[in-house]
Design a protein around this motif. Structure first.
Motif, short mmCIF file in Angstrom:
data_model
loop_
_atom_site.label_atom_id
_atom_site.label_comp_id
_atom_site.label_asym_id
_atom_site.label_seq_id
_atom_site.Cartn_x
_atom_site.Cartn_y
_atom_site.Cartn_z
N ASP A 37 0.85 -1.21 0.00
CA ASP A 37 0.00 0.00 0.00
C ASP A 37 0.88 1.25 0.00
O ASP A 37 0.81 2.07 0.92
CB ASP A 37 -0.96 -0.02 1.21
N LEU B 137 2.91 -6.18 2.81
CA LEU B 137 3.42 -4.95 3.44
C LEU B 137 2.28 -4.01 3.77
O LEU B 137 2.48 -2.80 3.91
CB LEU B 137 4.38 -4.25 2.46
N ALA B 138 1.07 -4.55 3.88
CA ALA B 138 -0.14 -3.73 3.97
C ALA B 138 -1.15 -4.47 4.85
O ALA B 138 -0.89 -5.60 5.28
CB ALA B 138 -0.70 -3.55 2.55
N ASN C 90 -0.82 -2.04 10.05
CA ASN C 90 -1.38 -3.03 9.13
C ASN C 90 -2.35 -3.97 9.83
O ASN C 90 -3.37 -4.38 9.26
CB ASN C 90 -0.27 -3.85 8.45
N ASP D 84 7.45 3.81 2.94
CA ASP D 84 8.34 2.66 3.17
C ASP D 84 8.04 1.52 2.20
O ASP D 84 8.95 0.78 1.82
CB ASP D 84 8.31 2.20 4.63
N ASP D 85 6.77 1.40 1.76
CA ASP D 85 6.48 0.43 0.69
C ASP D 85 7.24 0.81 -0.58
O ASP D 85 7.77 -0.06 -1.29
CB ASP D 85 4.99 0.44 0.33
N ASN E 103 -2.37 2.81 3.58
CA ASN E 103 -1.79 4.14 3.84
C ASN E 103 -2.58 5.22 3.11
O ASN E 103 -2.79 6.30 3.64
CB ASN E 103 -0.33 4.16 3.39
N ASP F 15 8.80 -1.63 5.77
CA ASP F 15 8.51 -2.58 4.70
C ASP F 15 9.77 -3.04 3.96
O ASP F 15 9.83 -4.17 3.48
CB ASP F 15 7.51 -1.97 3.71
CA CA Z 1 2.94 -0.61 3.99
#
Ligand code: CA
Ligand code: BDR
Length: 341
Positions: free
Chosen positions: A16, A130-131, A173, A20-21, A45, A263
């Motif tokens: 998302d 990552l979300a 998350n 950092d993603d 995010n 992430d």
């Molecule tokens: Ca993320």
């Protein structure tokens, strides 16, 4: 030119972006061992359509516009979506701007893509989330054998030692879609395996207390610029502008002028499990608490009488990760010097 071929790790990434993603995607683009097959997106995010546009634009910036990007579920499975523009900026990339993506989104939905790819390559793919875990929960509902079809799941989610970054004890998350995270963990419970079937490989959870054991500061950005050959390139400019916002956010909420890069640590650990130490734990997620919805609970003393369903990271080799992060971001920046972005 001769050289030793690096064994490549086929990956799906659910994300998302998110600053950092974004750095996690750039990290993958700079990692010779990463074989990034597709990216799926969910609301978190920022809203899901913005997430997908960001993912496409970041991959194009990194010289990887051909990577398939699929829009997944736009909001959590059982509650309204909450986003966090104060953390990542109104568009999810801080002070940075990126050109509109030129490639179309995938015609496949995010969860459907995960299921189709896992069926096509049984036992081969690592899925990194990552979300909020919405897309993975939906994918498991579509294909209950998914935990056995994936080689490994690595997820950045949860907080086990008290301090959260969303509510006092909860991580973002996990908090956005706790029902999804609970369903994912239940699907990996060894006691739920059909009779005669071995348990699926335990998912690896990289929680907040581990991702917060490392951070970047402004001098690191300048070092990336130096390694990249000066810093006047589109990737370094993106990193500098995105992180400028993230640094201000952390200065205001976390008391230091720098930023956790949660992430990117999770994708680094997916590529190199030696970067983290893990412990097997039985984990569930609170979905109903007035103060604690989204809290990840580990049954360390076996009170539930259930075997471990996750390998939870307890520490990371942050020095190695730090050097690798700077080097790989700089590699992408160097490679993309002179590109039109
Ligand atoms: Ca993320
Ligand atoms: C997680 O929450 C998001 O804001 C970040 O992108 C990361 O995935 C950290 O709690």
């Amino acid at each position: 030119m001769s050289g030793t071929a690096v064994p490549r790790i086929p990956l799906l990434v659910d994300c998302d972006p998110g600053i950092d993603d974004a750095l996690a995607l750039l990290y993958l683009a700079g990692s010779p061992e990463a074989d990034l097959r597709a990216v799926t997106c969910t609301g978190g995010n920022v809203e899901a359509r913005q997430v997908a546009a960001n993912a496409q634009a970041i991959l194009a910036l990194a010289g990887r516009p051909e990577v398939e990007v699929a829009l997944g579920r736009e909001g959590p499975i059982a509650r309204p979506l909450v986003t966090t523009p104060e953390t990542h900026g109104p568009q999810g990339i801080g002070d940075a701007t990126l050109p509109e993506p030129r490639t179309p989104l995938s015609l496949r939905g995010g969860p459907e893509l995960i299921v189709e790819e896992a069926r096509r390559h049984p036992g081969a793919l690592t899925l990194v989330t990552l979300a909020p875990l919405t897309n993975l929960a939906v994918a498991i509902a579509l294909e209950p054998r998914l935990p056995w079809l994936l080689r490994r799941v690595v997820t950045m989610a949860g907080a086990f030692r008290g301090d959260g970054n969303t509510h006092p004890t909860t991580e973002w998350n996990a908090t956005v879609d706790p029902e999804a995270f609970a369903e994912v963990l239940a699907a990996f419970a060894p006691e739920r395996a059909p009779a005669g079937t071995p348990p699926p490989p335990r998912p690896v959870i990289v929680p907040l207390e581990v991702t917060e054991s490392h951070h970047l500061v402004a001098a690191d950005v300048e070092w990336i610029a130096t390694l990249a050959g000066g810093g006047d390139d589109p990737v370094t400019r993106f990193i500098r502008d995105a992180l400028a916002f993230y640094f201000r956010f952390h200065a205001e909420y976390d008391g230091f002028h720098g930023a956790y890069i949660h992430d990117a640590l999770a994708v680094a650990a997916a590529l190199d499990p030696g970067l983290i130490s893990t412990t097997p734990l039985t984990v569930d997620v609170e979905t109903a608490g007035r103060l604690t919805s989204g809290e990840t609970v580990a049954d360390r003393r076996g009170r539930w009488g259930r075997p471990p369903n996750a390998d939870v990271a307890v520490r990371a080799d942050t020095a190695t990760f730090h050097d690798r992060l700077l080097a790989r971001l700089a590699t992408v920046a160097r490679e993309q010097r002179g590109s039109a972005a």
